[in-house]
Design an enzyme around this catalytic site. Sequence first.
Site, mmCIF file in Angstrom:
data_model
loop_
_atom_site.group_PDB
_atom_site.id
_atom_site.type_symbol
_atom_site.label_atom_id
_atom_site.label_comp_id
_atom_site.label_asym_id
_atom_site.label_seq_id
_atom_site.Cartn_x
_atom_site.Cartn_y
_atom_site.Cartn_z
ATOM 1 C CE1 TYR A 65 -13.252 -12.531 4.700
ATOM 2 C CE2 TYR A 65 -14.507 -10.498 4.634
ATOM 3 C CZ TYR A 65 -13.781 -11.465 3.991
ATOM 4 O OH TYR A 65 -13.567 -11.370 2.639
ATOM 5 C CG PHE A 221 -6.305 -8.901 -1.309
ATOM 6 C CD1 PHE A 221 -6.934 -8.448 -0.162
ATOM 7 C CD2 PHE A 221 -5.845 -10.202 -1.326
ATOM 8 C CE1 PHE A 221 -7.095 -9.256 0.956
ATOM 9 C CE2 PHE A 221 -5.983 -11.035 -0.218
ATOM 10 C CZ PHE A 221 -6.618 -10.554 0.921
ATOM 11 C CG LEU A 223 -6.735 0.266 -2.245
ATOM 12 C CD1 LEU A 223 -7.189 1.192 -1.122
ATOM 13 C CD2 LEU A 223 -6.295 1.084 -3.450
ATOM 14 N N PRO A 228 1.874 -1.377 -1.767
ATOM 15 C CG PRO A 228 1.527 -3.358 -0.597
ATOM 16 C CD PRO A 228 0.953 -2.515 -1.691
#
Length: 292
Positions: A65, A221, A223, A228
């Site tokens: 990351y 993931f 949310l 969207p």
Amino acid sequence: MRQENTITIGTNSANPLLAQRPGYGTMRLTGDDFWGEPRDRQGAIALLRKAIELGVNFFDTADFYGPGVTNKLLVEALYPYTPDLIIATKVGARRGDDKSWLPFGKPAELRASVENNLNQLKVEQLSLVHFGQAINSSDNFEEGWATMLALQEEGKIQHLGLTNATIDQFNSAISMGNVASVENMYSYAQRVTDPTSAYGFQGGEVLSLCEQRQIPFIPFFSLQTSLPAEQPKMKELALAKGVSEAQLNIAWLLHQSPFMLPIPGTTSVQHLVENINAAHISLSAEELAFLG
């Protein structure tokens, strides 16, 4: 109904970990495309410290990351660590110079990633490491998992888990050793947990296997894949209960299983507070049935 907000990781071990639900995923603290430093480094550090104040003790990270950014942020914000702090990292991937995501799952590469995480996080043993492979990887899964078990035996890893795991990989790993947790994609809008399956509302296959063995399931993931798109029932119930749709998404996850450990990420302190407070939202059987 109100949910139990703690979960035990590594129930078959002598030193299990007790995590508060929900945890926090650090991936979004990086720059654009999950690359480089955050736009507001001091703000990111303040957010991590605020998470601790709110009772969060489970943080998900990886040396790829940034790369290396979230591990170093955790150190700057939280080191020296309290005894109850759980930092879960992962191996099996790396970032290319062009920001691409590349497999990194050969034995020597896995050992390098573990050493990298140990050094970046300033620990002698990693609390929890999730091992995963890209679906199109040519690396041998069993060989990689055997390497992770060897690293655990050497004392470099306390608990071992899987990420992005298929049903076949889960079963193979279980046959070779203990699996402490599984981190796969799952959300209100995307409920298939085997990454080789097509998206759709077919139920959580890997999640079901985890529940059968009382293994914590960590949805990522959760949310991003729900918010969207328009979710009319989620929007309607959120308005009726006076909460945000993000909060209701997290509450829905917590109500799906006592073995569910959501790790919603955010760069906003306000949203962080809302996400943690979602653990106190109670959903009735009728409300859960309404959501479907």
